[in-house]
Design an enzyme around this catalytic site. Structure first.
Site, short mmCIF file in Angstrom:
data_model
loop_
_atom_site.label_atom_id
_atom_site.label_comp_id
_atom_site.label_asym_id
_atom_site.label_seq_id
_atom_site.Cartn_x
_atom_site.Cartn_y
_atom_site.Cartn_z
N HIS B 97 0.85 -1.20 0.00
CA HIS B 97 0.00 0.00 0.00
C HIS B 97 0.88 1.24 0.00
O HIS B 97 0.68 2.16 -0.80
CB HIS B 97 -0.92 -0.01 1.22
CG HIS B 97 -1.56 1.30 1.55
ND1 HIS B 97 -2.57 1.84 0.79
CD2 HIS B 97 -1.31 2.20 2.53
CE1 HIS B 97 -2.92 3.01 1.30
NE2 HIS B 97 -2.18 3.26 2.37
N ASP B 127 7.64 21.70 -25.86
CA ASP B 127 7.57 20.36 -25.30
C ASP B 127 8.61 20.31 -24.20
O ASP B 127 9.21 21.31 -23.85
CB ASP B 127 7.85 19.28 -26.37
CG ASP B 127 7.25 17.93 -25.97
OD1 ASP B 127 7.48 17.49 -24.83
OD2 ASP B 127 6.54 17.33 -26.79
N TRP B 167 7.55 -0.07 3.78
CA TRP B 167 8.19 0.65 2.67
C TRP B 167 9.57 1.13 3.05
O TRP B 167 10.37 1.45 2.18
CB TRP B 167 7.31 1.82 2.23
CG TRP B 167 7.47 3.07 3.01
CD1 TRP B 167 6.98 3.30 4.26
CD2 TRP B 167 8.14 4.27 2.61
NE1 TRP B 167 7.31 4.58 4.66
CE2 TRP B 167 8.03 5.19 3.67
CE3 TRP B 167 8.83 4.67 1.47
CZ2 TRP B 167 8.58 6.47 3.61
CZ3 TRP B 167 9.37 5.93 1.43
CH2 TRP B 167 9.24 6.82 2.49
N SER B 197 13.63 6.19 -13.21
CA SER B 197 12.58 6.90 -13.94
C SER B 197 12.45 8.33 -13.43
O SER B 197 12.39 9.28 -14.21
CB SER B 197 11.28 6.12 -13.78
OG SER B 197 10.17 6.96 -13.92
N SER B 198 12.43 8.48 -12.10
CA SER B 198 12.24 9.83 -11.55
C SER B 198 13.46 10.70 -11.75
O SER B 198 13.34 11.91 -11.95
CB SER B 198 11.93 9.74 -10.06
OG SER B 198 10.63 9.31 -9.87
N HIS B 281 13.16 11.68 3.87
CA HIS B 281 12.55 12.93 4.33
C HIS B 281 12.36 13.91 3.19
O HIS B 281 11.25 14.42 3.02
CB HIS B 281 13.23 13.55 5.54
CG HIS B 281 12.28 14.52 6.16
ND1 HIS B 281 11.24 14.14 6.96
CD2 HIS B 281 12.11 15.84 5.96
CE1 HIS B 281 10.50 15.18 7.24
NE2 HIS B 281 11.00 16.23 6.66
N GLU B 283 11.91 13.01 0.31
CA GLU B 283 10.85 12.34 -0.46
C GLU B 283 9.46 12.80 -0.02
O GLU B 283 8.59 13.03 -0.85
CB GLU B 283 10.97 10.82 -0.33
CG GLU B 283 9.81 10.02 -0.90
CD GLU B 283 9.76 10.01 -2.42
OE1 GLU B 283 10.78 10.32 -3.05
OE2 GLU B 283 8.68 9.70 -2.97
N TYR B 285 8.68 15.63 1.10
CA TYR B 285 8.46 16.95 0.52
C TYR B 285 8.26 16.87 -0.98
O TYR B 285 7.52 17.66 -1.56
CB TYR B 285 9.60 17.90 0.88
CG TYR B 285 9.65 18.17 2.36
CD1 TYR B 285 8.47 18.34 3.07
CD2 TYR B 285 10.83 18.22 3.07
CE1 TYR B 285 8.47 18.55 4.43
CE2 TYR B 285 10.85 18.43 4.43
CZ TYR B 285 9.67 18.60 5.11
OH TYR B 285 9.68 18.80 6.45
N SER B 296 -1.65 26.68 -4.96
CA SER B 296 -1.45 28.13 -5.09
C SER B 296 -2.18 28.65 -6.32
O SER B 296 -2.85 29.68 -6.26
CB SER B 296 0.04 28.44 -5.21
OG SER B 296 0.71 28.02 -4.07
N HIS B 330 15.15 12.94 12.59
CA HIS B 330 13.99 13.01 13.49
C HIS B 330 13.09 11.79 13.34
O HIS B 330 12.16 11.62 14.11
CB HIS B 330 13.21 14.34 13.33
CG HIS B 330 12.51 14.50 12.03
ND1 HIS B 330 12.32 15.71 11.43
CD2 HIS B 330 11.94 13.61 11.19
CE1 HIS B 330 11.66 15.56 10.29
NE2 HIS B 330 11.43 14.28 10.13
N HIS B 331 13.38 10.98 12.33
CA HIS B 331 12.67 9.69 12.22
C HIS B 331 13.34 8.63 13.08
O HIS B 331 12.88 7.50 13.14
CB HIS B 331 12.66 9.22 10.76
CG HIS B 331 11.95 10.14 9.84
ND1 HIS B 331 10.61 10.02 9.57
CD2 HIS B 331 12.37 11.21 9.13
CE1 HIS B 331 10.25 10.98 8.72
NE2 HIS B 331 11.30 11.71 8.46
N THR B 356 6.67 26.71 6.04
CA THR B 356 5.36 26.09 5.81
C THR B 356 4.26 27.05 6.26
O THR B 356 3.24 27.20 5.58
CB THR B 356 5.26 24.77 6.59
OG1 THR B 356 6.45 24.02 6.36
CG2 THR B 356 4.08 23.96 6.12
N LYS B 359 3.57 29.65 3.74
CA LYS B 359 2.71 29.21 2.65
C LYS B 359 1.25 29.20 3.07
O LYS B 359 0.38 29.70 2.36
CB LYS B 359 3.13 27.81 2.17
CG LYS B 359 4.54 27.76 1.64
CD LYS B 359 4.78 26.64 0.67
CE LYS B 359 4.16 26.87 -0.67
NZ LYS B 359 4.85 27.86 -1.49
N ARG B 478 1.67 0.83 15.37
CA ARG B 478 1.29 0.70 13.97
C ARG B 478 1.74 -0.67 13.46
O ARG B 478 2.45 -1.39 14.14
CB ARG B 478 1.91 1.83 13.16
CG ARG B 478 3.41 1.86 13.19
CD ARG B 478 3.96 3.12 12.59
NE ARG B 478 3.95 3.09 11.13
CZ ARG B 478 4.80 3.78 10.38
NH1 ARG B 478 5.72 4.56 10.92
NH2 ARG B 478 4.74 3.72 9.06
#
Lengths: 207, 571
Positions: B97, B127, B167, B197-198, B281, B283, B285, B296, B330-331, B356, B359, B478
Site C-alpha cells: 500500500h 515540449d 516501505w 525513472s524519476s 525525508h 521524499e 516533501y 497556489s 527526526h525519524h 510552511t 505558505k 502501527r
C-alpha cells in the site's frame, strides 16, 4: 565557436543554442545524480569512522593506554556474549558484571570454545549500551579488534582491557547512567556462513 | 499588472501537416508531453485504485479485534490460510500500500502527470527538453510496477509470499535474515527502476524550466506550479541517488556477501536508516511540494486575485527543499542518538514550520478579500489547506524528541503522515485534477458530482484518520494485524471512515465516466477571469503541438510576479 546543433556552422542559431544548453543541463543533472550515488557509498566508511571517533551508537573508543587520571564515580559494567546463527561456538564472560571506578583499568576474560570438528574463524561485533556511553568506554586491547581462529574443539580465554574515561562525569547525559553493558556477538565471516537459515533461530545468549 | 501576452493564432493552427501517430503507437512511442502526461495520469489512477483497495482491506481487518479478513485473503492468494500466513499477508499489504501510493500514485500524478502536461504549457515551451527521455521515464515506471507485482507472488519470509518489511525496507527485516526469499530483491529492483525513472524525469524538468521558457518568462514571472516542479526536481535529483545507492548496498548484502549493513562484517543496520531517511525525508516533501504549486494556482484562480506573497511563496518552497535535507534523523529519535544530536534535529525540524507557515498564511491571505467561488477545484484546495495544517501541527508535536519517545511507531504517526499525504497530497492532486480536467480533455465534468466526491471524501477520510490520533495516544502500535479490546471503539470509527472514503472514490470513477460520456464542451477557459496563466489561452483540449512559436510575454521582465496572460492587446 559553432553550436553542435547548427547546420550551416556560421552562426549560432537560437535552436542550436537551446539544444546545447539542454545538453549541458542534462549532463549537469546526470553528473549530480552520479555524484550523489558516489557520496552514498562514501557514507559507509565515513559513518564507521564517525562512530569510532565520537562513540556514536555505543561504539567504544580504542586507545593505547590509560591516562591514569582517577575519577570518583563507580559504575556497574555488565557483559553480554552472543553467537550468531551459522557459527557453532560457545561463548561467555567469566563474570556477569563488575563494579568499576572511572579511570581504573579492568581486565575481563571471555571463555570461548569451538564446538566443531573443523577449525573455524570468527569475528566479534561489539557495542555498549546506553549508546551515549560509547564515547567514554575506552578499550586498550580487545580480542574483537582482529579475526580469531580456533582449531577443532579448541577453547580459549580472550581478554578485554578497558577503562571508563573520567570525562564522563562532566557529561550531563551520563549523569543518570549507573550501568553500562558491553555486548559482543560472534559472527562467522559472511562468505563462510551457510545459505540463509530457513529456521526462526536468531542470535541469542550462548553457553 | 499591465503585462499581456500576444497569442498569434497561427501558433495553434500551424504544423497540422505533422504526422500524428495513432492507436497504440501514439502512446507506446510517444514523445509528446501531453500524451505522456495522460499516460502518467491514467497510470496513477490505476495504481491509486489498487492502493486504495489494499487500504480498505486493511481497515476491514482492523474493523474489530481478532483476525477475520486476512486468513481468507491469504488462503485465496497463497493457498495457506494459517494465522502466520495471514499475518504475513497483512504485512505485505501495508508495505505494498505504502510503496504503491508513494511511488506509483502520488509521484506519477504530480510530477509525471501534471508536471508533464502543464509545465511546458505554463512556461510557453513547445515540449519537454528531452522528449524521448520522457517516454523512457514513463515506461521504466511501468516496468518498475510490474516488478513490484512480481514480488507479491515470490517467496519472502520462509514459506511465505511477498515482502512484508514496510516501505522503509530496514535491514535486517529486508536482509537475508528477515526475508531470505527473492520477494525483497524484486522490491529493491522495482525501487531502482522507479528511482531511475524519476531521476531522468527530474533532469528533464530542470532542463525544460531553465532553458525552454518563452522569451519574457523570467524565473520570477513563472507561475508557482512550474516553480514547485523545479524545486521538486532538484530534491529528486539529490535524494533518489541516495536511495539507489543504499538499495544497491542492500542488494549486494543480500546476494554478494558484502556487509554494508551486516554487523558480521563490521557493517551497521543503523547506517541504512540514516541513508534511507536522508532520501525519504526529502521524499515526503517531493510528494507535497508540487501540491503546493497546484493549490497556489487554484486558490489564486478562484479568489480572482494574484497569489499573495508570490516571492515569499517561491522562497518558502526553496527553504523547505533545503531544510528537508537537514532533518532526517527526526525519524530515528529512538535509535540512541546523543542528546545534542536530538536537540539539533528537534530544532531543525521545527524551523520547517516557518516556511510552511508562510505558505499557509499566504494561501489564506490570497483568499482574504477575494471574490471566492467555491467551484470543485477550490473546495479541494481549501480542504487541502485545512488537512495539511492539521498534519503539519501534529508534525510539530512529533518533532519533539521527548514526545516522540512515547508516540514513535504508534498510530499517532500513522495519523500524522496520512493527514499530510493521504489527505494533503491527495487533496492537492484532486484540486489540480478538477482544475485542469476541462483543459486536458476539453470536457466539463458534473460539478455536483465533484462536490459530492469532495464532501464524501472529506468526511470519510477525516473520520478514518482523526481517531487514529487517539489510538496513538492510547499506545496502539502501527503495523499490527490485531489489537486488544481497549482499542476497539476508535478502530471501528476509523474503519467506517475508510469505507466512506472508498465510496468517495466510486463517485470519482462515475464522474469520469459521466464526463466522457456526456461530452459537455469546456471551451478555452471555463474558470473565468481568475484563470490568468498561459494554458487557458489555448483551446481545450490543446492541439497536439503547442507554443511552437513561443508566446510573447509583455510587461516588465524584472517584475517579481507571475506573468498574466490575456489582458487585452499587446502593449
Amino acid at each position: 565557436m559553432t553550436a553542435s546543433g547548427d547546420r550551416d556552422g556560421t552562426t549560432v542559431s537560437a535552436g542550436g543554442r537551446a539544444r546545447r544548453n539542454n545538453r549541458l543541463l542534462g549532463l549537469g543533472g546526470a553528473t549530480l545524480a552520479v555524484t550523489m550515488i558516489g557520496l552514498t557509498y562514501a557514507a559507509a566508511p565515513f559513518y564507521s569512522a564517525f562512530c569510532r571517533a565520537t562513540g556514536y551508537e555505543g561504539t567504544p573508543q580504542q586507545v593505547k593506554a590509560n591516562t591514569d587520571a582517577e575519577g570518583h564515580r563507580i559504575l556497574r559494567v555488565g557483559f553480554d556474549a552472543n553467537v550468531a546463527p551459522g557459527l557453532d561456538w560457545s561463548f561467555e564472560p567469566e563474570v556477569e558484571s563488575i563494579r568499576l571506578r572511572t579511570g581504573q583499568t579492568a581486565t575481563v576474560y571471555f571463555r570461548v570454545r569451538n564446538l566443531l570438528d573443523t577449525p573455524a574463524v570468527a569475528r566479534a561485533a561489539f557495542n555498549v549500551t546506553p549508546e551515549v556511553s560509547g564515547g567514554y568506554f575506552d578499550k586498550i586491547s580487545c580480542f574483537c579488534f582482529t579475526e580469531q581462529h580456533l582449531g577443532p574443539h579448541e577453547s580459549a580465554e580472550w581478554p578485554v582491557v578497558f577503562f571508563l574515561n573520567p570525562d564522563l562525569e562532566a557529561d550531563p547525559s551520563m549523569a543518570r547512567v549507573d550501568s553500562i553493558t558491553l555486548s559482543y556477538t560472534l559472527f562467522a565471516p559472511p562468505s563462510e556462513r551457510p545459505a540463509p537459515a530457513r529456521s526462526a533461530d536468531r542470535a541469542g545468549p550462548a553457553g | 499588472m499591465a503585462s499581456v501576452t500576444d497569442l498569434s493564432h497561427h501558433d495553434v493552427e500551424a504544423h497540422h501537416e505533422h504526422h500524428l501517430p495513432t492507436g497504440w503507437r501514439r502512446f507506446l512511442y510517444s514523445t509528446n508531453h501531453k500524451d505522456i502526461g495522460t499516460l502518467y495520469l491514467v497510470f496513477a489512477i490505476c495504481a491509486g485504485l489498487i492502493g486504495t483497495a489494499l487500504s480498505i482491506i486493511i481497515r476491514a481487518e482492523l474493523l474489530e479485534p481478532g483476525m477475520h479478513v486476512f486468513p481468507l485473503i491469504s488462503a485465496i492468494m497463497s493457498g495457506d490460510g494459517s494465522v502466520d500466513a495471514a499475518k504475513n499477508m497483512y504485512n505485505v499489504f501495508f508495505s505494498s500500500h505504502a510503496i504503491i501510493m508513494i511511488f506509483f500514485m502520488v509521484m506519477p500524478a504530480m510530477m509525471g502527470g501534471f508536471g508533464n502536461w502543464m509545465v511546458p504549457l505554463l512556461i510557453g515551451a513547445p515540449d519537454m527538453a528531452f522528449p524521448r527521455l520522457n517516454n523512457l521515464s514513463f515506461w521504466l515506471l511501468v516496468a518498475s510496477f510490474i516488478l513490484l507485482m512480481c514480488s507479491l507472488f515470490a517467496e519472502g519470509s520462509p514459506g511465505m509470499r511477498g515482502f512484508g518489511g514496510g516501505w522503509v525496507l530496514y535491514p535486517p527485516m529486508s536482509s537475508t535474515v528477515g526475508t531470505p526469499g527473492p520477494a525483497a530483491d524484486f522490491v529493491i529492483l522495482s525501487m531502482h527502476l522507479a528511482g531511475a525513472s524519476s531521476i531522468i524525469g527530474s533532469i528533464n524538468f530542470i532542463a525544460t524550466i531553465f532553458n525552454m521558457r518563452a522569451p519574457g518568462m523570467t524565473m520570477f514571472r513563472m507561475p508557482l506550479f512550474p516553480w514547485s516542479v523545479l524545486v521538486t526536481a532538484f530534491l529528486l535529483l539529490l535524494a533518489l541517488p541516495v536511495l539507489a545507492g543504499a538499495l544497491t548496498m542492500l542488494l549486494t548484502d543480500r546476494n554478494f556477501h558484502t556487509t554494508f549493513f551486516e554487523p558480521a562484517g563490521g557493517g551497521d543496520p543503523i547506517l541504512f536508516q540514516h541513508l534511507f531517511w536522508f532520501f525519504a525525508h526529502p521524499e515526503v516533501y517531493i510528494l507535497i511540494i508540487p501540491g503546493f504549486g497546484m493549490v497556489s494556482q487554484v486558490v489564486a484562480t478562484f479568489s480572482k486575485k494574484p497569489i499573495f506573497g508570490y516571492v515569499g511563496m517561491v522562497y518558502a518552497m526553496l527553504a523547505i527543499g533545503v531544510l528537508g535535507f537537514a532533518v532526517w534523523a527526526h525519524h530515528m529519535f529512538t535509535t540512541g542518538m546523543s542528546l545534542n544530536a536530538q536537540r539539533y534535529f528537534v530544532f531543525a525540524t521545527m524551523v520547517i514550520a516557518v516556511p510552511t507557515g508562510v505558505k499557509v498564511f499566504s494561501w489564506l491571505a490570497t483568499m482574504w478579500g477575494g471574490s471566492i467561488s467555491l467551484r470543485p477545484p477550490m473546495l479541494w484546495a481549501i480542504g487541502f489547506v485545512f488537512v495539511f495544517t492539521v498534519g503539519g501541527v501534529t508534525g510539530v508535536v512529533l518533532a519533539n524528541a521527548a514526545i516522540d519517545r512515547y508516540l514513535h511507531d504508534t498510530y499517532y504517526v500513522v495519523a500524522h503522515f496520512h493527514y499530510v499525504m493521504s489527505l494533503g497530497a491527495v487533496f492537492s492532486i484532486f484540486a489540480g485534477f478538477y482544475y485542469w480536467f476541462p483543459k486536458m480533455t476539453g470536457y466539463l465534468y458534473d460539478e455536483r458530482l465533484a462536490k459530492w466526491h469532495f464532501w464524501v471524501s472529506f468526511v470519510g477520510i477525516n473520520l478514518a484518520f482523526f481517531p487514529q490520533h487517539f489510538l496513538g495516544f492510547q499506545g496502539m502500535p502501527r503495523r499490527v494485524v490485531d489489537y486488544t479490546e481497549a482499542y476497539a471503539f476508535w478502530n471501528m470509527v476509523s474503519s467506517i471512515g475508510a469505507f466512506i472514503g472508498g465510496a468517495g472514490t466510486l463517485i470519482f470513477l462515475y464522474l469520469l465516466y459521466d464526463a466522457f460520456k456526456a461530452k459537455r464542451l469546456a471551451g478555452d477557459n471555463p474558470w473565468g477571469p481568475g484563470a490568468t496563466t498561459l494554458e487557458w489561452q489555448l483551446p481545450s483540449p490543446p492541439p497536439f503541438h503547442t507554443w511552437e512559436t513561443p508566446p510573447h510575454i509583455f510587461g516588465d521582465e524584472d517584475a517579481h510576479a507571475p506573468a498574466i496572460a490575456g489582458q487585452g492587446s499587446p502593449a
